[in-house]
Scaffold this motif. Structure first.
Motif, PDB file in Angstrom:
ATOM      1  N   LEU A 614      37.757  24.213  41.718  1.00  0.00           N
ATOM      2  CA  LEU A 614      37.084  24.435  43.221  1.00  0.00           C
ATOM      3  C   LEU A 614      35.585  24.840  42.910  1.00  0.00           C
ATOM      4  O   LEU A 614      34.823  24.338  43.532  1.00  0.00           O
ATOM      5  CB  LEU A 614      37.737  26.074  43.744  1.00  0.00           C
ATOM      6  N   LYS A 615      35.393  25.480  41.634  1.00  0.00           N
ATOM      7  CA  LYS A 615      34.034  25.672  41.359  1.00  0.00           C
ATOM      8  C   LYS A 615      33.224  24.269  40.869  1.00  0.00           C
ATOM      9  O   LYS A 615      32.188  23.968  41.230  1.00  0.00           O
ATOM     10  CB  LYS A 615      33.887  26.582  40.046  1.00  0.00           C
ATOM     11  N   ALA A 616      33.952  23.450  40.461  1.00  0.00           N
ATOM     12  CA  ALA A 616      33.349  22.039  40.166  1.00  0.00           C
ATOM     13  C   ALA A 616      33.028  21.249  41.538  1.00  0.00           C
ATOM     14  O   ALA A 616      32.047  20.526  41.460  1.00  0.00           O
ATOM     15  CB  ALA A 616      34.550  21.242  39.256  1.00  0.00           C
ATOM     16  N   GLN A 617      33.911  21.750  42.455  1.00  0.00           N
ATOM     17  CA  GLN A 617      33.456  21.269  43.884  1.00  0.00           C
ATOM     18  C   GLN A 617      32.211  21.747  44.562  1.00  0.00           C
ATOM     19  O   GLN A 617      31.970  21.425  45.728  1.00  0.00           O
ATOM     20  CB  GLN A 617      34.924  21.102  44.772  1.00  0.00           C
ATOM     21  N   GLY A 618      31.793  22.696  43.928  1.00  0.00           N
ATOM     22  CA  GLY A 618      30.650  23.572  44.392  1.00  0.00           C
ATOM     23  C   GLY A 618      30.955  24.768  45.367  1.00  0.00           C
ATOM     24  O   GLY A 618      30.079  25.496  45.771  1.00  0.00           O
ATOM     25  N   HIS A 619      32.352  25.130  45.171  1.00  0.00           N
ATOM     26  CA  HIS A 619      32.834  26.403  45.820  1.00  0.00           C
ATOM     27  C   HIS A 619      32.247  27.559  45.033  1.00  0.00           C
ATOM     28  O   HIS A 619      32.629  27.647  43.843  1.00  0.00           O
ATOM     29  CB  HIS A 619      34.188  26.379  46.205  1.00  0.00           C
ATOM     30  N   ALA A 620      31.477  28.500  45.580  1.00  0.00           N
ATOM     31  CA  ALA A 620      31.542  29.824  45.067  1.00  0.00           C
ATOM     32  C   ALA A 620      32.939  30.672  45.296  1.00  0.00           C
ATOM     33  O   ALA A 620      33.170  31.107  46.562  1.00  0.00           O
ATOM     34  CB  ALA A 620      30.443  30.624  45.582  1.00  0.00           C
ATOM     35  N   VAL A 621      33.634  30.903  44.320  1.00  0.00           N
ATOM     36  CA  VAL A 621      35.055  31.364  44.484  1.00  0.00           C
ATOM     37  C   VAL A 621      35.027  32.901  44.013  1.00  0.00           C
ATOM     38  O   VAL A 621      34.574  33.405  43.133  1.00  0.00           O
ATOM     39  CB  VAL A 621      36.134  30.725  43.802  1.00  0.00           C
ATOM     40  N   MET A 622      35.673  33.581  45.025  1.00  0.00           N
ATOM     41  CA  MET A 622      36.220  35.082  44.965  1.00  0.00           C
ATOM     42  C   MET A 622      37.694  35.146  44.778  1.00  0.00           C
ATOM     43  O   MET A 622      38.461  34.566  45.619  1.00  0.00           O
ATOM     44  CB  MET A 622      35.907  36.117  45.945  1.00  0.00           C
ATOM     45  N   MET A 623      38.064  35.914  43.596  1.00  0.00           N
ATOM     46  CA  MET A 623      39.482  35.888  43.540  1.00  0.00           C
ATOM     47  C   MET A 623      39.785  37.370  43.828  1.00  0.00           C
ATOM     48  O   MET A 623      39.344  38.312  43.284  1.00  0.00           O
ATOM     49  CB  MET A 623      40.023  35.668  41.902  1.00  0.00           C
ATOM     50  N   VAL A 624      41.144  37.452  44.444  1.00  0.00           N
ATOM     51  CA  VAL A 624      41.652  38.963  44.708  1.00  0.00           C
ATOM     52  C   VAL A 624      42.945  38.845  44.311  1.00  0.00           C
ATOM     53  O   VAL A 624      43.861  38.341  44.902  1.00  0.00           O
ATOM     54  CB  VAL A 624      41.519  39.166  46.428  1.00  0.00           C
ATOM     55  N   GLY A 625      43.208  39.810  43.195  1.00  0.00           N
ATOM     56  CA  GLY A 625      44.565  39.614  42.555  1.00  0.00           C
ATOM     57  C   GLY A 625      44.736  41.227  41.945  1.00  0.00           C
ATOM     58  O   GLY A 625      43.902  41.953  41.649  1.00  0.00           O
ATOM     59  N   ASP A 626      46.026  41.359  41.411  1.00  0.00           N
ATOM     60  CA  ASP A 626      46.462  42.698  40.764  1.00  0.00           C
ATOM     61  C   ASP A 626      47.375  42.529  39.479  1.00  0.00           C
ATOM     62  O   ASP A 626      47.346  43.651  38.918  1.00  0.00           O
ATOM     63  CB  ASP A 626      47.188  43.465  41.928  1.00  0.00           C
ATOM     64  N   GLY A 627      47.861  41.277  39.304  1.00  0.00           N
ATOM     65  CA  GLY A 627      48.887  41.534  38.235  1.00  0.00           C
ATOM     66  C   GLY A 627      48.186  40.971  36.909  1.00  0.00           C
ATOM     67  O   GLY A 627      47.011  40.373  36.737  1.00  0.00           O
ATOM     68  N   LEU A 628      48.928  40.894  35.886  1.00  0.00           N
ATOM     69  CA  LEU A 628      48.548  40.794  34.550  1.00  0.00           C
ATOM     70  C   LEU A 628      48.066  39.300  34.479  1.00  0.00           C
ATOM     71  O   LEU A 628      47.228  38.811  33.895  1.00  0.00           O
ATOM     72  CB  LEU A 628      49.420  41.003  33.401  1.00  0.00           C
ATOM     73  N   ASN A 638      33.875  33.359  40.380  1.00  0.00           N
ATOM     74  CA  ASN A 638      32.440  33.645  40.273  1.00  0.00           C
ATOM     75  C   ASN A 638      32.369  35.243  40.356  1.00  0.00           C
ATOM     76  O   ASN A 638      31.434  35.739  39.852  1.00  0.00           O
ATOM     77  CB  ASN A 638      31.763  32.978  41.607  1.00  0.00           C
ATOM     78  N   VAL A 639      33.493  35.874  41.339  1.00  0.00           N
ATOM     79  CA  VAL A 639      33.319  37.146  41.562  1.00  0.00           C
ATOM     80  C   VAL A 639      35.043  37.414  41.680  1.00  0.00           C
ATOM     81  O   VAL A 639      35.653  36.811  42.171  1.00  0.00           O
ATOM     82  CB  VAL A 639      32.469  37.537  42.792  1.00  0.00           C
ATOM     83  N   SER A 640      35.383  38.775  41.674  1.00  0.00           N
ATOM     84  CA  SER A 640      36.696  39.185  41.922  1.00  0.00           C
ATOM     85  C   SER A 640      37.011  40.524  42.092  1.00  0.00           C
ATOM     86  O   SER A 640      35.967  41.437  41.966  1.00  0.00           O
ATOM     87  CB  SER A 640      37.278  38.987  40.434  1.00  0.00           C
ATOM     88  N   MET A 641      37.707  40.809  42.915  1.00  0.00           N
ATOM     89  CA  MET A 641      38.385  42.137  43.374  1.00  0.00           C
ATOM     90  C   MET A 641      39.717  42.379  43.215  1.00  0.00           C
ATOM     91  O   MET A 641      40.725  41.591  43.058  1.00  0.00           O
ATOM     92  CB  MET A 641      37.969  42.545  44.724  1.00  0.00           C
ATOM     93  N   SER A 642      40.108  43.668  42.715  1.00  0.00           N
ATOM     94  CA  SER A 642      41.536  44.132  42.527  1.00  0.00           C
ATOM     95  C   SER A 642      41.625  45.496  43.386  1.00  0.00           C
ATOM     96  O   SER A 642      40.937  46.267  43.623  1.00  0.00           O
ATOM     97  CB  SER A 642      41.927  44.437  41.189  1.00  0.00           C
ATOM     98  N   PRO A 643      43.046  45.432  43.796  1.00  0.00           N
ATOM     99  CA  PRO A 643      43.493  46.798  44.420  1.00  0.00           C
ATOM    100  C   PRO A 643      43.572  47.849  43.264  1.00  0.00           C
ATOM    101  O   PRO A 643      43.673  47.472  42.151  1.00  0.00           O
ATOM    102  CB  PRO A 643      44.832  46.408  45.106  1.00  0.00           C
ATOM    103  N   VAL A 644      43.272  48.892  43.752  1.00  0.00           N
ATOM    104  CA  VAL A 644      43.283  50.113  42.626  1.00  0.00           C
ATOM    105  C   VAL A 644      44.753  50.331  41.945  1.00  0.00           C
ATOM    106  O   VAL A 644      45.000  50.790  40.802  1.00  0.00           O
ATOM    107  CB  VAL A 644      43.021  51.581  43.121  1.00  0.00           C
ATOM    108  N   SER A 645      45.730  49.706  42.723  1.00  0.00           N
ATOM    109  CA  SER A 645      47.178  49.763  42.157  1.00  0.00           C
ATOM    110  C   SER A 645      47.537  48.668  41.051  1.00  0.00           C
ATOM    111  O   SER A 645      48.706  48.534  40.405  1.00  0.00           O
ATOM    112  CB  SER A 645      48.300  49.415  43.428  1.00  0.00           C
ATOM    113  N   ALA A 646      46.234  47.908  41.001  1.00  0.00           N
ATOM    114  CA  ALA A 646      46.540  46.810  39.672  1.00  0.00           C
ATOM    115  C   ALA A 646      46.740  47.311  38.485  1.00  0.00           C
ATOM    116  O   ALA A 646      46.437  48.376  38.143  1.00  0.00           O
ATOM    117  CB  ALA A 646      45.336  45.990  39.958  1.00  0.00           C
ATOM    118  N   VAL A 647      47.459  46.383  37.681  1.00  0.00           N
ATOM    119  CA  VAL A 647      47.484  46.848  36.361  1.00  0.00           C
ATOM    120  C   VAL A 647      46.055  46.865  35.762  1.00  0.00           C
ATOM    121  O   VAL A 647      45.103  46.529  36.142  1.00  0.00           O
ATOM    122  CB  VAL A 647      48.319  45.678  35.422  1.00  0.00           C
TER     123      VAL A 647
END
Length: 738
Positions: A614-628, A638-647
């Motif tokens: 996605l980044k190679a296609q020019g997308h500025a990517v945000m990832m939202v996840g919680d697992g290992l 490019n930037v990321s968020m996690s819930p406080v319940s994440a590992v």
């Protein structure tokens, strides 16, 4: 190699094709220009194939060809550049960072206290100069100012002096060099003028300059400190030893480094698996949620693979080791995470890039000003020096240095009120550029804990009875049921049948809780219930011969997940869903959320590959996840968020965390970041305009060092006030959205 380099051999790891790798902690990095210089100089060395600095953790990762390069040259080169290096240890890096923070805070407090007192004395001198102050009184006030300023300049200026000296020793110029020169020249000239009983002294200029610079430096340090190292957290998942089965059948705890492929280890019920291996004996259920994101316990028996970092359920297993200390899936996740973090560490902020040009330009301007006034205009050397000092001070990058950090601090407060915690100082800028958002499913768009969704028509009394029976089981579905029913008193005499369920007696009737087959539920009823409750796990309950039910338990969507996705689509973001869960479960969630692009059964390396695509296609990517399994992808985005319940590992890799069970903080984070980024650009523009106007005035001699310090302070105040506007902008936007 120098004396302590010999101790680093334990930190060198071998890679393929004769490559060696080492991680070093670096002291003395202050800005992106330092990163650029270190990487540039190391990559000039023949034999070094990779050199990357992580700004947040102050870590240098280096790969070299063992046959062509001696690592002692690397250590010598780093010392020649003015940086001290140590074997990377997250705890020691944190301790050094804390010491730096304490020193900056003490220096800031002392310079602030001194600036206030000197300013009071200076006001008396200014007002006296325009009225009837006598020379002796003025000299007395100047000496009092000197008494306060001299120790303050010596102590509070140390962070700048050390950096400037290192730069000068290595033939470089950084932004701390003109700062140090300006402070010391202003102080030294003020002492000379005090001895000569001059009308003016500029102790206030020197100390105020230090105070504002230290404020900017401390704010920047605090923002970077929030970026936590994954290394401290991933260690919690790694067992240090395993129960090796010896040839005579006995067991012995041995370090993982002593295990080899083919050895046998024993994994007891409830233990975390310490190696990758194949089940040789026994059967159990494995919690793989930390690795795959799949929340349902996976039954394992002879011939199945298990992985380090997963949690064993009720059974005891004998494993044949395939990988132990190195090469495990957990180790691979760790490696991917390190690589992704290093890849992102080259991000250079606008203010840092500007600082690379700042020092030589300012020195040249001040020198030309001094020479021009003394030799061309015939001015006294002291007068020429005063003007040159004014140029150094008025061009001080306070406003430039505060332009971004002060907005970050204001934004951090707004994030906190929206239940969002920032981990990275430059997260605001990267959030503002997001175009595509990739969500994990389990624990992210769904709630992190399984809960009772439907009781299957069971009466309240029988549901409470099932909840009491569930207290006797360690199975996650049973624990979710007992929590949902708020039961605290277990059924006496109940017993658990491994891999099937729990049974007991109640009022002369047998009661069972567990798998449908264990409870004797007809297969047709199970299939019908699965159609009614797609994506849920079925927990069966039976009382006697006639009362039975299939309870639907699962991780259901967060209550505002649909609303959040609609808000993101309305703002023009592209949405995707990636998960390690089954295609059926992921497809159902994607349909409910209105997300058209989704993938299931995705491995950690596949998530990274997709994000890189996605980044190679020019997308500025945000990832939202919680697992290992999400941690490397969080770091690669490019930037990321996690819930406080994440590992913990995912929290460390993420740039921000959000609290609570709602998903709307993701929208709020993007909204705040967009407005904050606009203010950052405005502040940088104001800083440039200030210098364009102020520098010519100072060069022409219309500005004294004090006026220069006030102008510099004024520009900083304007930048701060502009940043405070962010609060009103966000409040207004919230009113309009309501």
């Amino acid at each position: 190699m120098n004396a302590h380099t010999r101790d680093w051999e334990a930190f060198v790891t071998q890679k393929e094709d004769g490559k060696a790798h080492m991680e070093l902690a670096v002291d003395g990095i202050t800005c992106a220009a330092c990163i650029f210089e270190i990487e540039r100089e190391l990559l000039k060395e023949q034999g070094i194939s990779h050199a990357r600095v992580n700004m947040s953790s102050q870590r240098l990762s280096v790969d070299w060809d063992e046959a062509a390069y001696n690592p002692s040259r690397l250590v010598d080169l780093m010392e020649a550049l003015g940086y001290k290096v140590y074997p990377f240890d997250p705890a020691q890096v944190k301790a050094r960072g804390d010491r730096i923070g304490h020193e900056l805070l003490r220096s800031l407090a002392i310079s602030g206290f001194a600036a206030m007192n000197i300013m009071l004395l200076s006001i008396s001198v200014w007002s006296g100069n325009s009225s009837d102050i006598d020379m002796e009184t003025r000299a007395f006030f100047h000496w009092l100012s000197a008494l306060i300023a001299l120790p303050t300049v010596v102590y509070a200026g140390r962070p700048f002096y050390r950096s400037a000296l290192k730069a000068i020793k290595t033939g470089r110029l950084n932004m701390d060099v003109p700062i140090s020169i300006g402070v010391l020249l202003a102080t030294g000239l003020s002492v000379v003028q005090t001895v000569q009983h001059a009308r003016h002294a500029y102790f206030d200029s020197a100390v105020m300059l230090l105070f504002f610079l230290l404020a900017g430096r401390y704010l920047d340090h605090m923002m970077r400190r929030k970026t936590r190292s994954f290394a401290e957290n991933i260690a919690t998942l790694k067992a240090e030893s395993a129960a090796k089965i010896l040839p005579d059948g006995s067991t012995q705890e041995v370090p993982l480094s002593k295990l080899e492929a083919g050895d046998k280890v024993l994994v007891r019920a409830g233990e975390r698996v310490s190696v990758d291996g194949v089940v040789l004996e026994g059967q159990s259920e494995i919690d793989q949620s930390l690795v795959t994101g799949e929340t349902r316990l996976q039954p394992v028996s002879v011939g199945d693979n298990v992985f380090a970092g997963t949690l064993n359920g009720p059974g005891t297993l004998t494993l044949g080791v395939t990988a132990s200390a190195k090469g495990t899936l957990l180790d691979e996740v760790n490696r991917l995470l390190e690589t992704a973090l290093e890849g992102r560490s080259s991000y250079v902020q606008i203010a840092d890039r500007a600082s690379q040009l700042y020092a030589p330009v300012v020195h040249l301007a001040a020198l030309i000003t001094f020479l021009g006034w003394v030799f061309l205009m015939g001015a006294d050397w002291q007068y020429g020096l005063v003007i040159a000092i004014s140029v150094l001070i008025i061009t001080c990058p306070c406003a430039l240095g505060l332009a971004i950090p002060v907005v970050q601090v204001v934004a951090s407060g707004l994030f906190f009120r929206s239940r969002i915690l920032l981990n990275a100082g430059d997260a605001v800028e990267r959030l503002a550029n997001v175009k595509t958002i990739v969500f994990d499913k389990t624990g992210t768009v769904t709630l992190p804990q399984a809960t009772l969704g439907d009781a299957g028509g069971l009466s309240e009394a029988d549901l409470a009875l099932a909840g009491r029976l569930a207290l006797s089981s360690r199975h996650p579905l049973s624990q979710a049921l007992s929590k949902a029913t708020a039961q605290t008193q277990p059924i006496g005499g109940a017993s658990e049948v491994v891999g099937k369920g729990v049974q007991g007696q109640w009022d002369g009737e047998e009661i069972r809780l567990g798998s449908p087959s264990f409870c004797g539920i007809p297969q047709g009823a199970v299939e019908q219930r699965q159609k009614e409750q797609p994506g849920s796990s079925l927990l069966a309950f039976r009382r006697g011969a006639d009362v039975w039910a299939l309870l639907a338990i699962g991780q259901y969507l967060r209550q505002d997940a649909v609303e959040t996705m609609a808000a993101l689509r309305a703002r023009g973001y592209n949405l995707e869903l990636l998960s390690g869960d089954t295609a059926e479960a992921v497809g159902d969630v994607a349909a409910a959320l209105g997300i058209e692009r989704w993938q299931a059964a995705v491995k950690p390396q596949d998530k990274i590959a997709h994000i890189e695509h996605l980044k190679a296609q020019g997308h500025a990517v945000m990832m939202v996840g919680d697992g290992l399994n999400d941690a490397p992808a969080l770091a690669a985005a490019n930037v990321s968020m996690s819930p406080v319940s994440a590992v913990h590992v995912s929290q460390a890799a993420a740039d921000a965390m959000f609290l609570g069970d709602e998903l709307m903080p993701v929208v709020e984070a993007l909204d705040i970041a967009g407005k904050a980024h606009r203010l950052m650009q405005e502040n940088l523009g104001l800083s440039v305009i200030y210098n364009v106007i102020a520098v010519p005035i100072a060069v022409l001699g219309y500005v004294t060092p004090l006026v220069a310090a006030l102008a510099m302070s004024g520009s900083s105040i304007i930048v701060v006030l502009n940043a405070v506007r962010l609060q009103f902008m966000v409040k207004q936007a919230n009113k309009e959205s309501v």
